[in-house]
Design an enzyme around this catalytic site. Structure first.
Site, short mmCIF file in Angstrom:
data_model
loop_
_atom_site.label_atom_id
_atom_site.label_comp_id
_atom_site.label_asym_id
_atom_site.label_seq_id
_atom_site.Cartn_x
_atom_site.Cartn_y
_atom_site.Cartn_z
N GLU A 176 -6.79 -16.77 3.96
CA GLU A 176 -7.96 -16.39 4.75
C GLU A 176 -9.20 -17.23 4.46
O GLU A 176 -10.27 -16.70 4.13
CB GLU A 176 -8.25 -14.90 4.57
N ASN A 217 -2.72 -19.41 4.87
CA ASN A 217 -2.38 -18.19 5.62
C ASN A 217 -3.67 -17.54 6.11
O ASN A 217 -4.66 -17.47 5.38
CB ASN A 217 -1.65 -17.24 4.64
N HIS A 253 -1.69 -9.47 12.39
CA HIS A 253 -2.05 -8.05 12.34
C HIS A 253 -2.65 -7.71 13.71
O HIS A 253 -3.83 -7.93 13.95
CB HIS A 253 -3.08 -7.78 11.23
N GLU A 282 2.61 -11.50 8.39
CA GLU A 282 2.19 -10.12 8.07
C GLU A 282 2.18 -9.25 9.32
O GLU A 282 1.30 -8.41 9.52
CB GLU A 282 0.79 -10.13 7.43
N ASP A 284 2.18 -6.65 12.12
CA ASP A 284 2.22 -5.23 12.49
C ASP A 284 1.37 -5.06 13.75
O ASP A 284 0.55 -5.91 14.06
CB ASP A 284 1.82 -4.27 11.36
O1 G3I Z 1 -4.07 0.31 -7.03
C1 G3I Z 1 -5.19 1.12 -6.67
C2 G3I Z 1 -5.02 2.53 -7.15
O2 G3I Z 1 -4.99 2.55 -8.55
C3 G3I Z 1 -6.15 3.38 -6.63
O3 G3I Z 1 -5.91 4.71 -6.95
C4 G3I Z 1 -6.26 3.26 -5.13
C5 G3I Z 1 -7.45 4.02 -4.58
O4 G3I Z 1 -7.81 3.55 -3.29
O5 G3I Z 1 -6.40 1.91 -4.77
C6 G3I Z 1 -5.31 1.12 -5.19
O6 G3I Z 1 -5.56 -0.18 -4.74
C7 G3I Z 1 -5.34 -0.41 -3.41
C8 G3I Z 1 -4.34 -1.56 -3.30
O7 G3I Z 1 -4.18 -1.91 -1.95
C9 G3I Z 1 -2.98 -1.19 -3.86
O8 G3I Z 1 -2.45 -0.13 -3.16
C10 G3I Z 1 -6.65 -0.79 -2.76
O9 G3I Z 1 -7.52 0.32 -2.74
C11 G3I Z 1 -6.40 -1.25 -1.37
O10 G3I Z 1 -7.61 -1.77 -0.83
C12 G3I Z 1 -5.37 -2.36 -1.36
O11 G3I Z 1 -5.13 -2.69 -0.04
C13 G3I Z 1 -4.41 -3.88 0.14
C14 G3I Z 1 -5.25 -4.87 0.93
O12 G3I Z 1 -4.50 -6.03 1.21
C15 G3I Z 1 -6.50 -5.28 0.19
O13 G3I Z 1 -7.20 -6.24 0.89
C16 G3I Z 1 -3.16 -3.55 0.94
O14 G3I Z 1 -2.32 -2.73 0.15
C17 G3I Z 1 -2.45 -4.84 1.30
O15 G3I Z 1 -1.38 -4.51 2.15
C18 G3I Z 1 -3.41 -5.75 2.03
O16 G3I Z 1 -2.78 -6.90 2.40
C19 G3I Z 1 -3.57 -7.85 3.07
C20 G3I Z 1 -3.02 -9.20 2.72
O17 G3I Z 1 -3.03 -9.36 1.33
C21 G3I Z 1 -3.81 -10.30 3.40
N1 G3I Z 1 -3.87 -10.11 4.79
C22 G3I Z 1 -4.33 -8.80 5.23
C23 G3I Z 1 -3.49 -7.71 4.59
C24 G3I Z 1 -3.90 -6.36 5.10
O18 G3I Z 1 -5.19 -6.05 4.71
#
Ligand code: G3I
Length: 612
Positions: A176, A217, A253, A282, A284
């Site tokens: 990004e 990406n 996305h 990615e 969806d």
């Molecule tokens: O691990 C913590 C956990 O301990 C806590 O309790 C919880 C509370 O919200 O958060 C957890 O972390 C989360 C993490 O995912 C793991 O689940 C974060 O809040 C959450 O923001 C994070 O989201 C991820 C996101 O990227 C962050 O930008 C998504 O899972 C992940 O699928 C997403 O993936 C991104 C790609 O990397 C790049 N492209 C876009 C895509 C979708 O946003």
């Protein structure tokens, strides 16, 4: 069928059955009844479809992959499909910087290793995600003085890509880098090094793992536009400079409310033409909840088009969905009120859209031979001088309705993923007959709906395309008969179906019987094709309490044609006299002239003349 060449990736851990031929691609799709939300009913045991998504993709020289995450790997119902359906997985979080190097120089690969172990145990490849990204970046990186950022970045890449050397098929080295307007996104890396950080990162990744394919990406680069132009220019320049870049990832996305990316296949192709691989990384397709038939059909359409876009570009090496189930989708947590973005539902059941993707990948013989129900309630919701708008009730299907084909007079004039359609480019004052058929992903098509007739309105400029001309065939204004001469003229550019046309001549009945008889004495079109009757108009306008209505049983009036004269006559059953002089539609002209006070109706809509 010519198969695209297999992607030139290393395949140490591959289980993709490369020998699979298109002839073997016979799907045994799970057929489940469909709920209103487009989901299969709740249950636990779902037989795996065969061949799998990855086997279907492999027959086309591609992979089909899913993102995953560590907490999900303890869900055995989830891992059963993750491990069997996909040829590759991407860790959604566990290889990001905040996880792998939370403190400077202190690497932690346990979570990433768990994903790699799962992949190896299931014969899958791994896409590494991601080495350099502005998000999920530990605070210590952001706090570094600019002079130290390059060394920290190169150390991170060396540490992580070095740890996974030989076990990662492709790395999202830089994630990004652009804003949506195509400018570079500010980040600790850009702020410290300008755009050169991208080349430095790619060079460091190449040094750490020369066998891995190295990608940039991004999202919202899926179609043509400012952001993808920026990416294109970057990749072109990196190639020209000899920087090791092997591919470009298109996150995809998508959301049904924002439309499909502009010319996605052409966009992927222009990158491929630069000499790099491309991948959907990615995918969806989310929607605003609640779902309805229109949104689900659009979602199916988007998934199909992304799949076809990748298959249409020989250097598109594969598709990754950003987790396969709504149970673990990132969407609801990020976009409040949106969801249902994945191919499997939150109960791990396959959704109808999965069958759409399977079909797009070349699955045949899905077993679904049930046609959708016939669209009901087809109605005309609006007309203009050049268009007719239609709507109908959604059909149902054993798997899922993917769309509707709309026919005008038996010829298909369009398709719709929703339950409405506007047919444009029509002639004014013309009536058209429409029917609709519903279709599903397996190619089953419903029977035609009941037809509906829609008539375009008169065009601008006053007269419209149909007009009526009148001459008075009755010099005696006070006798017991009225004898209008009429002719209908089509001034438009299209034929008019005469059965939709009625002509009204308004007059006053005066005293005497309210029962009438009407006759055709002569008509160029033949009196036998005409009907005539007299009715009370309900109008309080002087000289207009009744009207003679003339209709046609069949035939059409070609553009520019006239019906020729119709000599009509009517009288009261008691043969009492009229006093015609003040009759609304009467004229004294004895040669044909336009008659603005005689009405022409098409399917009940006034298209010529002013009614009283
Ligand atoms: O691990 C913590 C956990 O301990 C806590 O309790 C919880 C509370 O919200 O958060 C957890 O972390 C989360 C993490 O995912 C793991 O689940 C974060 O809040 C959450 O923001 C994070 O989201 C991820 C996101 O990227 C962050 O930008 C998504 O899972 C992940 O699928 C997403 O993936 C991104 C790609 O990397 C790049 N492209 C876009 C895509 C979708 O946003």
């Amino acid at each position: 069928m010519t198969l695209a060449p297999a992607p030139p990736y290393r395949s140490r851990h591959r289980s993709i059955r490369r020998g699979l031929t298109a002839a073997l691609i016979t799907a045994a799709t799970v057929l489940l009844p469909v709920t209103a939300a487009g989901a299969a009913p709740t249950g636990t045991a779902v037989a795996a479809a065969s061949p799998t998504l990855n086997e279907l993709a492999a027959a086309k020289g591609r992979y089909f992959a899913s993102a995953t995450d560590n907490p999900e790997l303890t869900d055995t119902s989830y891992t059963a499909t993750l491990g069997s359906e996909f040829g590759q997985i991407t860790p959604g979080n566990s290889m990001k910087w905040d996880t792998t190097e939370p403190q400077r120089g202190q690497f932690s690969f346990a979570k990433g290793d768990a994903v790699v172990s799962f992949a190896q145990a299931h014969g899958q490849d791994v896409r590494g995600h991601t080495l350099v990204w502005h998000s999920q970046l530990p605070g210590w990186v952001s706090a570094l003085p600019a002079s130290e950022v390059r060394a920290a970045m190169e150390s991170h890449i060396a540490g992580e890509a070095g740890h996974y050397k030989g076990r990662i098929k492709a790395w999202d080295v830089v994630n990004e880098p652009f804003n949506d307007d195509g400018t570079y996104r500010t980040s600790p890396f850009y702020n410290a090094m300008g755009k050169d950080y991208i080349a430095y990162a790619l060079q460091a990744a190449h040094a750490a793992d020369p066998g891995a394919k190295l990608y940039i990406n991004d999202y919202n680069t899926d179609g043509l536009g400012a952001k993808s132009d920026a990416m294109y220019n970057l990749v072109r320049d990196l190639k020209a400079q000899g920087v090791p870049i092997d591919g470009v990832g298109f996150q995809a996305h998508l959301a049904v409310q924002y439309g499909f990316p502009t010319q996605m296949q052409q966009n992927l192709q222009r990158f491929a033409d630069l000499g790099v691989d491309v991948a959907v990384t990615e995918l969806d397709v989310r929607m605003v909840l609640p779902a309805d038939a229109t949104k689900l059909a659009a979602q199916s359409d988007y998934y199909r088009r992304v799949t076809e876009a990748c298959l249409g570009v020989s250097r598109c090496v594969g598709i990754t969905i950003w987790d396969y189930t709504d149970k673990y989708s990132w969407v609801p947590g990020t976009f409040s009120g949106q969801g249902l973005a994945c191919l499997w539902d939150a109960n791990l059941q396959p959704k109808p859209v999965l069958d759409v993707v399977r079909t797009a990948l070349g699955a045949t013989g899905s077993g679904d031979t049930t046609a959708p129900s016939v669209p009901a309630g087809l109605t005309v919701t609006g007309t203009s001088s050049s268009s007719v708008s239609l709507s109908w009730t959604a059909s149902t299907d054993s798997v899922g309705v993917t769309g509707y084909d709309i026919f005008r007079g038996g010829t298909q004039v369009g398709s719709s993923t929703g339950t409405s359609f506007t047919n444009s480019g029509l002639s004014a004052s013309t009536s058209y007959s429409f029917t609709v058929r519903a279709k599903d992903a397996a190619g089953n098509v419903s029977a035609q709906s009941s037809p509906v007739t829609g008539a375009t309105t008169a065009g601008s400029g006053g007269g419209g395309s149909l007009k009526v001309q009148y001459k008075n065939n009755d010099s005696a204004a006070g006798d017991n008969q009225i004898k209008p001469g009429l002719q209908l003229v089509n001034t438009g550019s299209g034929a008019v179906a005469l059965s939709s046309v009625k002509i009204r001549y308004w007059f006053s009945g005066e005293a005497g019987s309210s029962n009438y008889s009407a006759w055709c004495d002569y008509a160029v079109v033949g009196c036998g094709s005409l009907s005539q009757s007299v009715s009370s108009s309900g109008s309080s306008t002087a000289g207009a309490d009744h009207y003679l209505e003339v209709g046609f049983s069949s035939g059409s009036l070609a553009a520019g044609a006239s019906s020729g004269e119709m000599q009509l006559r009517f009288a009261k059953s008691d043969w009492s006299n009229f006093s015609e002089a003040d009759d609304y539609s009467r004229g004294t002209n004895t040669s044909f002239a336009d008659a603005p006070k005689i009405g022409v109706y098409v399917n009940g809509t006034l298209v010529w003349g002013a009614a009283p």
